[in-house]
Design an enzyme around this catalytic site. Sequence first.
Site, PDB file in Angstrom:
ATOM      1  N   TYR A  92     161.049 167.803  19.378  1.00  0.00           N
ATOM      2  CA  TYR A  92     159.703 167.844  18.814  1.00  0.00           C
ATOM      3  C   TYR A  92     158.700 167.470  19.895  1.00  0.00           C
ATOM      4  O   TYR A  92     158.848 166.452  20.579  1.00  0.00           O
ATOM      5  CB  TYR A  92     159.587 166.871  17.635  1.00  0.00           C
ATOM      6  CG  TYR A  92     158.223 166.854  17.006  1.00  0.00           C
ATOM      7  CD1 TYR A  92     157.780 167.928  16.250  1.00  0.00           C
ATOM      8  CD2 TYR A  92     157.373 165.765  17.181  1.00  0.00           C
ATOM      9  CE1 TYR A  92     156.519 167.925  15.670  1.00  0.00           C
ATOM     10  CE2 TYR A  92     156.111 165.746  16.603  1.00  0.00           C
ATOM     11  CZ  TYR A  92     155.688 166.832  15.849  1.00  0.00           C
ATOM     12  OH  TYR A  92     154.433 166.823  15.288  1.00  0.00           O
ATOM     13  N   ASP A 194     154.798 187.128  23.912  1.00  0.00           N
ATOM     14  CA  ASP A 194     154.074 186.983  22.639  1.00  0.00           C
ATOM     15  C   ASP A 194     153.072 185.843  22.791  1.00  0.00           C
ATOM     16  O   ASP A 194     152.993 184.946  21.958  1.00  0.00           O
ATOM     17  CB  ASP A 194     155.067 186.701  21.512  1.00  0.00           C
ATOM     18  CG  ASP A 194     154.451 186.823  20.120  1.00  0.00           C
ATOM     19  OD1 ASP A 194     153.256 187.179  20.013  1.00  0.00           O
ATOM     20  OD2 ASP A 194     155.159 186.559  19.131  1.00  0.00           O
TER      21      ASP A 194
END
Length: 286
Positions: A92, A194
Amino acid sequence: MNFLREVVQQLFGSSIVADIDLTAVGGGCIHSAGVFQFENKKYFIKWNENASSMFEAEKNGLTLLSETSSLIVPKVMGRGTTERVDYLCLEYVESGPAEAHFWKIFGELLAQLHQHTSAYFGLDYDNYIGRLAQSNEPAEDWIEFFINRRLMPQLKMAQDKGLIRKELVSDFEILFNKLRELIPEEKPALLHGDLWSGNFLIGEIGRPVIFDPAIYYGHREAEIAFTRLFGGFDSEFYHAYNGSYPMQPGHEERVGIFNLYPLLVHLNLFGSAYLQEITRTLGRFT
């Protein structure tokens, strides 16, 4: 959720009895996603049914970026399958305030990434753009790759869905015949694939962190064009990139050509709202 106990056992070799708390977070429009804590560390996890190939491609993309880029990429903790679902687990990354000249640093680091090259355009495995399959079958020629691996598959999909009229298909064919005179040659560059505002964040130390890649070796103008698609990045980003790895003359006029690919992808994913921009772009070059 009980499946997290299976995940923790698979990833860390730890058997636990109690359920682990999971906080739901936005994971895009494809997968479920959340954050959990184990042994005082936080992890991001996304999961879905029948998603092993998507998660494997994402894992491989993040791994390659971490090996070749100075840009920060979330560390891959593991990919696997429980009795219920497939999952991908990452470290995270905490968000933080941008450090001074964030955009300058971002532009310079992306320029470094794009200087990683290959003998061909493409990749040695296929992956995904959003939830759509993306063919990376290698080609030595960018125009061939751009037409046959990028534009044509999306164009055919849009035709099959009834989203594009025959007249527009004819305009694409006219454009295809002009691409060699419109697009200058470049050596293959490693692309995130992307890169827009939804696929990076400002990390805890104020540096750019990139994720959700659709990597391949391509023409670097395709990447820079993509960053301009939804409002664009700060002007300092483009200035720094061009200062580190100068773009060829006329690149700003070619943005629309390269963005035909992500526009077709969005047409196939989300519907006809993107058709007007596709039609407008074709009108400029046909």
